[in-house]
Design an enzyme around this catalytic site. Sequence first.
Site, short mmCIF file in Angstrom:
data_model
loop_
_atom_site.label_atom_id
_atom_site.label_comp_id
_atom_site.label_asym_id
_atom_site.label_seq_id
_atom_site.Cartn_x
_atom_site.Cartn_y
_atom_site.Cartn_z
N HIS A 190 -37.91 193.62 -27.86
CA HIS A 190 -38.90 194.01 -28.86
C HIS A 190 -38.32 194.88 -29.97
CE1 HIS A 190 -41.76 192.31 -26.04
NE2 HIS A 190 -42.42 192.06 -27.15
N GLU A 229 -47.92 181.59 -23.61
CA GLU A 229 -46.57 182.13 -23.48
C GLU A 229 -46.05 182.10 -22.04
OE1 GLU A 229 -46.39 186.08 -25.18
OE2 GLU A 229 -48.33 186.65 -24.41
N ASP A 248 -41.75 184.73 -25.09
CA ASP A 248 -41.98 184.78 -23.64
C ASP A 248 -41.96 183.39 -23.04
OD1 ASP A 248 -42.15 187.45 -22.72
OD2 ASP A 248 -43.96 187.70 -23.92
N CYS A 302 -46.22 182.04 -32.96
CA CYS A 302 -45.93 183.37 -33.52
C CYS A 302 -44.70 184.00 -32.87
CB CYS A 302 -47.14 184.28 -33.40
SG CYS A 302 -47.65 184.56 -31.71
C1 PEP Z 1 -43.95 186.04 -27.80
O1 PEP Z 1 -43.83 186.27 -26.60
O2 PEP Z 1 -43.46 185.06 -28.36
C2 PEP Z 1 -44.71 186.95 -28.65
C3 PEP Z 1 -44.98 186.65 -29.90
O3 PEP Z 1 -45.07 188.13 -28.12
P1 PEP Z 1 -44.05 189.35 -27.88
O4 PEP Z 1 -42.74 189.02 -28.51
O5 PEP Z 1 -44.68 190.56 -28.46
O6 PEP Z 1 -43.96 189.41 -26.38
MG MG Z 2 -45.10 187.76 -25.63
#
Ligand code: PEP
Ligand code: MG
Length: 756
Positions: free
Chosen positions: A364, A605, A629, A676
């Site tokens: 992250h 995800e 994910d 996303c």
């Molecule tokens: C993902 O898992 O692709 C996502 C957009 O959420 P995050 O990266 O915040 O886990």
């Molecule tokens: Mg995620």
Amino acid sequence: MLTILRHIIQEVSSADNFKDSLDIMVKRIANALATQACSIFLLDRHRGEYVLVATQGLNPNAVRKVRVPINKGLIGLVGEREEPINIDDATKHPRFLHVAEVKEEAYRAFLGTPVIYHRQVLGVLIVQQEEPRRYDESEEAFLVTLATQLAAIIAHAEATGVVSELLVNSTEVKHEQVYSGVPGAPGIGMGKGVVVYVPYDLDAVPDKEPDDVEEELKLLEMALAAVRDDLRLLSERLLPTLPPEELALFDVYQRILDSSDLGDEIANHIRSGNWAPGALRETIQAHVRRLESLDNEYMRERAVDIKDLGLRVLACLQKNDRARPEYSERTILIGETITPTDLAEVPEGCLAGVISIQGSGSSHVAILARAMRVPTVMGVGDTPILELHDKEIIIDGYYGQVYVSPSQSLRVEFERLIQEEQKLDAKLEEIRDLPAVTKDGHRIGLMVNTGLGADISISLAAGAEGVGLYRTEIPFLMRDRFPSAEEQRIIYRQLLASFSPRPVIIRTLDVGGDKPLPYFPIQEDNPFLGWRGIRITLDHPEIFLAQVRAMMRASDGLHNMRVMLPMITDVTEVDEALRLLRKAYTEVKAEGYEIEMPQIGVMIEVPSAVYQARALAKRVDFLSVGSNDLTQYLLAVDRNNPRVANLYDALHPAVLRALIQVVENGHQEGKHVSICGEMAGDPAAVMLLLAMGFDSLSMNASSIGRVRWILRHVSKKKAASLLHEVLGMESAVMIRCHMELALERAGLGDLIRAGR
Ligand code: PEP
Ligand code: MG
């Protein structure tokens, strides 16, 4: 050709070591093309020279000896142009460079192709032949394809240090230290290292040159005196309650402190150029090492006492807030793990780059760094970070490399790259306000992923058509307690109002996994398979309700908010979340706010959600794939682990098939389907996502310009035929090479290797 290609790749991949793979490759290529010579030159970036590392047909004794300057000869020209050069008589070319040792006088025909990985030229692959002739198109395509394979092999060897061993020249004086990690956020960062570390952790204290030695000595003296006083007071207070043998410990501590040795040793380290906390660390670590190596158990236990004492002195030294880093105007932030708070604490405009010892490109903090457009290198493993404080550093976020104390020539080279990047940005800026419409008229939404208040203006400036993912956990992570309902409302209101009337998708709290809240600790063996995302908030409806009520109040009169649920694995979670959302809506509406029930979406995800996409789509208004994910869970590869980062690729055939299924199922229910995850901003993935039929792509702000450019320069028809081709391939490496090649051929190569 395809069968030969596959055989070569198989043989090369099963070679025992890097050098053998290069030797096999040149032999097999020469055979396959029925040509007399095939050679590989690797770029030695530190010296600015191409080094001959493998050959079939040139003088074998020249291997590792012949070096061609980066801007000389046909080899240099291939590297400069970053495209194949095919000449029937090389000796007549103005850039022909005669190098006696290689014995290539007999050769006329020349075909050379650059070996490029993640936007960097790593070397040049050439074939030569005695009779003058032009190699035909299929031979050229064959060599280019093998060069992409070779690139992945070299990149891996570079990351493990094998390349530098091969290139090393005994007479060479090394200018800079180079450390390899994995790309975190693209871009080149130049600046001064600032190590951030956990306060009161002696082992984390960096070395630092003192501004004023006398002042450091004084601080040390004061800290030692303060610890002596503390210990005396403590032992007096405990005298009536503690048994004599426990109290004896205080005597031991006092004796260690009173012996002038310890203080003198620390002072000597200060005089030799370290600040007091660094000098304390050096001294204590040396004592601990010595004591721990002894056979005598009693003495070994004294190591614990020395450590404890060291910590007490450190606590006194850090009392006056000296643990807070001093940022430079061009700060390269370095830490074992970097938190969102660490990023946010750097004064605006001063963050030039980030180096994290832990984590990978999908962590992250890397995602956040991309959103903030800060070049970042993750997972630099064994790098001695404590020595990097205050050093001049260049980081290459495209390639995951860190250069410490770079030479002048390297600086010049990177400055050139920065200028190239700026040129590319200017080109992208020109189309910032144009829609993402393909050449055959297909329109696709371009949204932004955000999470920090500060990136709202960056997102708007990038020309986002709305927010496809607002990560609410970031403001939660940056506090030392849950934000109140009103604090949340203010944050969401600012976001919704800034983007209005454009749509904004706010995701409910997604903590756990690699995003633990400091004030809500969760102890689990497998945090990624444990209590995270919707699982936590459904178990704590008070947290969920407080958050969605704050969102709804924030949307008063704006009508542009949508709500998204993370980590859904089962329809019952959606049913329960919808019940709570409706309850919150009724309550907030009754308070007099002018709101409508927002559109609700589910993130896809985890694999179970892929197989249940249709059932999920029936219940909600939209689906959005979280490919970060989803890739992690489908491939069983921890997105934060640099050791397996090479296995983590969203272009894996399994991930592509899952995405196709989600789009089809979502559309069968007539619902909008977006993506996303970081994949949406990956130039190599964009055409495939277009072909799959995604309605919108949501990405970090820094990718929007490139993705818009790609979409405006391709047709959906071409994208569909590329998708068809890659679905016939069996590995992510092949697919990535194929897509990068397709971008090159479409004249879009600079979007994957800006500045190269
Ligand atoms: C993902 O898992 O692709 C996502 C957009 O959420 P995050 O990266 O915040 O886990
Ligand atoms: Mg995620």
